[in-house]
Design an enzyme around this catalytic site. Structure first.
Site, PDB file in Angstrom:
ATOM      1  N   ALA A   9      11.971  -9.735  -1.027  1.00 42.48           N
ATOM      2  CA  ALA A   9      12.449  -9.370   0.266  1.00 42.48           C
ATOM      3  C   ALA A   9      12.701  -7.875   0.610  1.00 42.48           C
ATOM      4  O   ALA A   9      13.746  -7.621   0.960  1.00 42.48           O
ATOM      5  CB  ALA A   9      13.965 -10.107   0.241  1.00 42.48           C
ATOM      6  N   VAL A  12       8.460  -5.261   3.488  1.00 44.42           N
ATOM      7  CA  VAL A  12       7.241  -6.175   4.226  1.00 44.42           C
ATOM      8  C   VAL A  12       7.705  -7.742   4.077  1.00 44.42           C
ATOM      9  O   VAL A  12       7.667  -8.358   5.249  1.00 44.42           O
ATOM     10  CB  VAL A  12       6.136  -5.965   3.114  1.00 44.42           C
ATOM     11  CG1 VAL A  12       5.062  -7.104   3.493  1.00 44.42           C
ATOM     12  CG2 VAL A  12       5.510  -4.680   3.580  1.00 44.42           C
ATOM     13  N   SER A 127       1.419  -8.554  -0.989  1.00 40.92           N
ATOM     14  CA  SER A 127       1.517  -7.351  -1.435  1.00 40.92           C
ATOM     15  C   SER A 127      -0.112  -6.714  -1.644  1.00 40.92           C
ATOM     16  O   SER A 127      -0.904  -7.356  -1.365  1.00 40.92           O
ATOM     17  CB  SER A 127       1.708  -7.355  -2.958  1.00 40.92           C
ATOM     18  OG  SER A 127       2.938  -7.871  -3.369  1.00 40.92           O
ATOM     19  N   LYS A 217      -7.467  -3.574   2.894  1.00 36.97           N
ATOM     20  CA  LYS A 217      -6.091  -3.050   3.191  1.00 36.97           C
ATOM     21  C   LYS A 217      -6.115  -1.571   2.526  1.00 36.97           C
ATOM     22  O   LYS A 217      -5.685  -0.440   3.028  1.00 36.97           O
ATOM     23  CB  LYS A 217      -5.226  -3.993   2.367  1.00 36.97           C
ATOM     24  CG  LYS A 217      -3.761  -3.303   2.345  1.00 36.97           C
ATOM     25  CD  LYS A 217      -3.109  -3.133   3.481  1.00 36.97           C
ATOM     26  CE  LYS A 217      -1.963  -2.167   3.421  1.00 36.97           C
ATOM     27  NZ  LYS A 217      -1.221  -2.042   4.742  1.00 36.97           N
ATOM     28  N   LEU A 218      -6.653  -1.501   1.437  1.00 43.93           N
ATOM     29  CA  LEU A 218      -6.875  -0.207   0.444  1.00 43.93           C
ATOM     30  C   LEU A 218      -7.673   0.815   1.391  1.00 43.93           C
ATOM     31  O   LEU A 218      -7.132   1.948   1.706  1.00 43.93           O
ATOM     32  CB  LEU A 218      -7.468  -0.226  -0.761  1.00 43.93           C
ATOM     33  CG  LEU A 218      -6.761  -1.053  -1.939  1.00 43.93           C
ATOM     34  CD1 LEU A 218      -7.544  -0.875  -3.122  1.00 43.93           C
ATOM     35  CD2 LEU A 218      -5.345  -0.398  -2.247  1.00 43.93           C
ATOM     36  N   CYS A 273       3.190   3.695   0.478  1.00 46.74           N
ATOM     37  CA  CYS A 273       2.004   3.133   0.442  1.00 46.74           C
ATOM     38  C   CYS A 273       0.714   4.245   0.315  1.00 46.74           C
ATOM     39  O   CYS A 273      -0.070   3.854  -0.629  1.00 46.74           O
ATOM     40  CB  CYS A 273       1.661   2.148   1.656  1.00 46.74           C
ATOM     41  SG  CYS A 273       2.787   0.872   1.537  1.00 46.74           S
ATOM     42  N   LYS A 276       0.104   5.674  -3.233  1.00 48.46           N
ATOM     43  CA  LYS A 276      -0.259   4.930  -4.283  1.00 48.46           C
ATOM     44  C   LYS A 276      -1.547   3.915  -3.887  1.00 48.46           C
ATOM     45  O   LYS A 276      -2.426   3.843  -4.901  1.00 48.46           O
ATOM     46  CB  LYS A 276       0.910   3.928  -4.584  1.00 48.46           C
ATOM     47  CG  LYS A 276       1.054   2.731  -3.497  1.00 48.46           C
ATOM     48  CD  LYS A 276       1.685   1.590  -4.168  1.00 48.46           C
ATOM     49  CE  LYS A 276       2.332   0.548  -3.048  1.00 48.46           C
ATOM     50  NZ  LYS A 276       1.142  -0.234  -2.685  1.00 48.46           N
ATOM     51  N   ARG A 343      11.130   6.710   0.572  1.00 44.12           N
ATOM     52  CA  ARG A 343      10.045   6.585  -0.800  1.00 44.12           C
ATOM     53  C   ARG A 343       8.937   7.678  -0.398  1.00 44.12           C
ATOM     54  O   ARG A 343       8.393   7.676   0.755  1.00 44.12           O
ATOM     55  CB  ARG A 343       9.713   5.285  -0.887  1.00 44.12           C
ATOM     56  CG  ARG A 343      10.441   4.392  -1.221  1.00 44.12           C
ATOM     57  CD  ARG A 343      10.125   3.115  -1.539  1.00 44.12           C
ATOM     58  NE  ARG A 343       9.757   2.439  -0.230  1.00 44.12           N
ATOM     59  CZ  ARG A 343       9.294   1.279  -0.129  1.00 44.12           C
ATOM     60  NH1 ARG A 343       9.095   0.462  -1.275  1.00 44.12           N
ATOM     61  NH2 ARG A 343       8.982   0.700   0.975  1.00 44.12           N
TER      62      ARG A 343
HETATM   63  N1  LIG Z   1       6.546  -0.932   2.969  1.00 45.22           N
HETATM   64  C1  LIG Z   1       5.366  -0.919   3.801  1.00 45.22           C
HETATM   65  O1  LIG Z   1       5.258  -0.311   4.934  1.00 45.22           O
HETATM   66  C2  LIG Z   1       3.957  -1.828   3.555  1.00 45.22           C
HETATM   67  C3  LIG Z   1       3.050  -1.855   4.411  1.00 45.22           C
HETATM   68  C4  LIG Z   1       1.947  -2.963   4.150  1.00 45.22           C
HETATM   69  C5  LIG Z   1       1.993  -3.645   2.691  1.00 45.22           C
HETATM   70  N2  LIG Z   1       2.798  -3.144   1.927  1.00 45.22           N
HETATM   71  C6  LIG Z   1       2.813  -3.538   0.568  1.00 45.22           C
HETATM   72  O2  LIG Z   1       3.823  -4.645   0.469  1.00 45.22           O
HETATM   73  C7  LIG Z   1       4.178  -4.779  -0.925  1.00 45.22           C
HETATM   74  C8  LIG Z   1       5.790  -4.748  -0.954  1.00 45.22           C
HETATM   75  O3  LIG Z   1       6.160  -3.616  -0.422  1.00 45.22           O
HETATM   76  P1  LIG Z   1       7.731  -3.495   0.139  1.00 45.22           P
HETATM   77  O4  LIG Z   1       7.656  -1.899   0.645  1.00 45.22           O
HETATM   78  O5  LIG Z   1       8.075  -4.540   0.744  1.00 45.22           O
HETATM   79  O6  LIG Z   1       8.482  -3.265  -1.298  1.00 45.22           O
HETATM   80  P2  LIG Z   1       9.830  -3.226  -1.763  1.00 45.22           P
HETATM   81  O7  LIG Z   1      10.076  -2.658  -3.125  1.00 45.22           O
HETATM   82  O8  LIG Z   1      10.511  -2.859  -0.538  1.00 45.22           O
HETATM   83  O9  LIG Z   1      10.125  -4.830  -2.062  1.00 45.22           O
HETATM   84  C9  LIG Z   1       9.485  -5.691  -2.986  1.00 45.22           C
HETATM   85  C10 LIG Z   1      10.554  -6.652  -3.408  1.00 45.22           C
HETATM   86  O10 LIG Z   1      10.175  -7.480  -4.428  1.00 45.22           O
HETATM   87  C11 LIG Z   1      11.443  -8.009  -5.476  1.00 45.22           C
HETATM   88  N3  LIG Z   1      10.728  -8.499  -6.603  1.00 45.22           N
HETATM   89  C12 LIG Z   1       9.811  -7.889  -7.353  1.00 45.22           C
HETATM   90  N4  LIG Z   1       9.585  -8.850  -8.381  1.00 45.22           N
HETATM   91  C13 LIG Z   1      10.144  -9.916  -8.167  1.00 45.22           C
HETATM   92  C14 LIG Z   1      10.247 -11.137  -8.926  1.00 45.22           C
HETATM   93  N5  LIG Z   1       9.412 -11.365  -9.993  1.00 45.22           N
HETATM   94  N6  LIG Z   1      10.743 -12.376  -8.204  1.00 45.22           N
HETATM   95  C15 LIG Z   1      11.583 -11.987  -7.100  1.00 45.22           C
HETATM   96  N7  LIG Z   1      11.556 -10.766  -6.253  1.00 45.22           N
HETATM   97  C16 LIG Z   1      10.811  -9.786  -6.968  1.00 45.22           C
HETATM   98  C17 LIG Z   1      12.071  -6.462  -5.539  1.00 45.22           C
HETATM   99  O11 LIG Z   1      13.242  -6.701  -5.877  1.00 45.22           O
HETATM  100  C18 LIG Z   1      12.031  -5.817  -3.989  1.00 45.22           C
HETATM  101  O12 LIG Z   1      13.082  -6.346  -3.347  1.00 45.22           O
HETATM  102  C19 LIG Z   1       3.704  -3.641  -1.815  1.00 45.22           C
HETATM  103  O13 LIG Z   1       2.530  -3.963  -2.243  1.00 45.22           O
HETATM  104  C20 LIG Z   1       3.224  -2.882  -0.544  1.00 45.22           C
HETATM  105  O14 LIG Z   1       2.068  -2.183  -0.986  1.00 45.22           O
HETATM  106  C21 LIG Z   1       4.105  -2.373   2.202  1.00 45.22           C
END
Ligand SMILES: NC(=O)c1ccc[n+]([C@@H]2O[C@H](COP(=O)([O-])OP(=O)(O)OC[C@H]3O[C@@H](n4cnc5c(N)ncnc54)[C@H](O)[C@@H]3O)[C@@H](O)[C@H]2O)c1
Length: 465
Positions: A9, A12, A127, A217-218, A273, A276, A343
């Site tokens: 949650a 994304v 992800s 995506k990468l 992002c 990484k 971040r």
């Molecule tokens: N932030 C961005 O702008 C963005 C954009 C596109 C893609 N992404 C990708 O999306 C993915 C998520 O990014 P984000 O920024 O939302 O990360 P985030 O850290 O905000 O959210 C990830 C969540 O996953 C939860 N989590 C981890 N393991 C878990 C499990 N086993 N069960 C339940 N919950 C679990 C964590 O507690 C955390 O709240 C990453 O791979 C990122 O590269 C991010």
């Protein structure tokens, strides 16, 4: 009607599911996370992330067909479609430390799905993952043998940008869906297309094979970051030559082959992002024995690091080669405007470098101070956090603009100047201010990729930012 689940949650998972639930009232959408505090915030009026338009979108669907929960296992059992949107940061240990993606949370989710599933499901990679991750996932998920339960893996990377997430999700440039070319794989792709078709025009929904989708995506992030590093590299040359990077960007951006977006010189890119994902790309290229390709992309990161340390070096040299004990107001902690996310924020890196120079740093930001305090860790103890920019600048020797918040461009700099120690300096790391006017007010003005506007003789005016 389908039961849609999202594991994770975060920045994304939350907004993505909010928009899916909003446009698909026929489906039940549940977002789960192991972080109970985050789930409680999603259930409250104080959402865990700041994103324009998010509160309104949540109000439409929450309690109707959108639910937040910590009960991961129960909701896995009930789900037909599971989006996995857990964090996939850079590995900090073992093989590939500092470059490879840390897939432990992703794999843990896959194993949890396997353990608690009694019906077939579509598992969606939301992800960002290394290319060919889906192969490992298929292997893990289908390891138990069929027993009447089958998993189809779909790659559906997210292209939203923080700060404009809701608009990006409502009107995406494209939705990318990668799947297997098998009967059940094609069916899974169709199911995904049907969900997005509720609000996304058909011509914007692309389907590819799994590996193209994962790699796209990468690649998208690498190209976006590369543009920032490219214009920042030119900004360094502008400062030595009295060319103006904004004029250069405008001139090249009018070429339709280049385009005008993402050409803003600055203190560099941040966010969770770009860094990484490029490191992950570099690691993949090394893994596939492509050292020249790896070195090419790694340079994008090196240029970004250089831009930040160059900014600090130029601050120090402009301020008579010392900032020790000087109060410096940093305007902005978020990695970009309209988000509270800090971040990998250049602002925090610059803050750390100024602390290393023994500056007295005051940090101000309209939405990101809480996150900044956490992300700065031990260094936070030596920083003053001040929500009011006027108070932050009072008795300061210098201001540095580090996030392009519109509020910072609209401040009364005449009043700010009066309360500052003289000579007063302003370092515009985002080029959002009216530099000529600031100079007229009495500031010594240093902007990225532009000749400085100072009130000194030539001896101190040539350093630039
Ligand atoms: N932030 C961005 O702008 C963005 C954009 C596109 C893609 N992404 C990708 O999306 C993915 C998520 O990014 P984000 O920024 O939302 O990360 P985030 O850290 O905000 O959210 C990830 C969540 O996953 C939860 N989590 C981890 N393991 C878990 C499990 N086993 N069960 C339940 N919950 C679990 C964590 O507690 C955390 O709240 C990453 O791979 C990122 O590269 C991010």
């Amino acid at each position: 009607m389908a039961n849609i689940l999202c594991i994770g949650a975060g920045y994304v998972g939350g907004p993505t599911m909010v928009v899916i639930a909003k446009h698909c009232p026929q489906h039940r959408v549940v977002v789960v996370d192991t972080n109970a505090e985050r789930i409680a915030a999603w259930q409250s009026d104080r959402l865990p992330i700041y994103e324009p338009g998010l509160d309104e979108a949540v109000r439409v669907a929450r309690g109707r067909n959108l639910f937040f929960s910590t009960d991961v296992n129960r909701h896995i059992a009930e789900a037909d479609i599971i989006f996995v949107s857990v964090n996939t940061g850079t590995k900090t240990f073992g093989q590939g430390a500092g470059k490879a993606a840390d897939l432990q949370f992703w794999e843990k989710s896959a194993r949890q799905i396997l353990e608690h599933s009694t019906t077939s499901k579509i598992v969606v990679e939301k992800s960002t993952l290394p290319v060919r991750t889906a192969e490992a996932m298929e292997y893990i998920l289908n390891a138990r043998g069929t027993q009447g339960v089958h998993f189809d893996i779909i790659s559906n990377p997210e292209f939203l940008a923080e700060g404009s997430a809701i608009g990006d999700l409502e009107r995406p440039d494209r939705v990318l869906i990668g799947g297997r070319d098998t009967p059940s794989g094609r069916q899974a792709v169709q199911t995904m297309m049907d969900i997005y078709a509720n609000w996304v025009p058909a011509e914007r929904i692309l389907t590819t094979n799994l590996w193209s989708s994962e790699l796209s995506k990468l690649t998208a992030n690498a190209f976006l970051a590369q543009r920032i590093s490219s214009i920042n590299a030119i900004s360094a040359l502008c400062e030595r030559t009295e060319a103006d990077v904004a004029e250069v960007a405008h001139a090249i951006g009018m070429d339709s082959r280049i385009g005008s977006r993402f050409l803003q010189a600055s203190v560099g890119f941040g966010g969770s992002c770009f860094r990484k994902d490029i490191l992950n790309l570099v690691y993949l290229c090394e893994h596939y024995n492509l050292p020249e390709v790896a070195a090419y992309w790694e340079q994008v990161i090196k240029m970004n690091d250089y831009q930040q340390s160059r900014f600090v070096s130029n601050m120090v040299s402009a301020m008579f080669n010392t900032v020790a004990g000087k109060r410096i107001a940093l305007f902005g902690a978020a990695f970009k405007a309209n988000t509270g996310d800090t971040r990998e924020s250049p602002a925090l890196e610059i803050c750390r470098e100024l602390l290393a120079e023994h500056a007295a740093v005051v940090l101000t930001d309209p939405h990101a101070l809480e996150n900044a305090r956490v992300d700065l860790g031990d260094a936070a103890k030596r920083v003053t956090f001040e929500p009011d920019p006027y108070a932050a600048a009072r008795d300061a020797h210098a201001i540095a603009i580090l996030t392009e918040w519109r509020q910072f461009a609209e401040l009364d700099y005449e009043a700010i100047f009066k309360d500052m120690i003289k000579p007063a300096f302003i370092f515009d790391g985002r080029n959002i201010l009216n530099h000529r006017r600031l100079h007229e007010l009495g500031f010594n003005v240093y902007a990225v990729g532009k000749a400085p506007l100072t009130h000194f003789g030539t001896s101190n005016s040539g350093s630039g930012i």
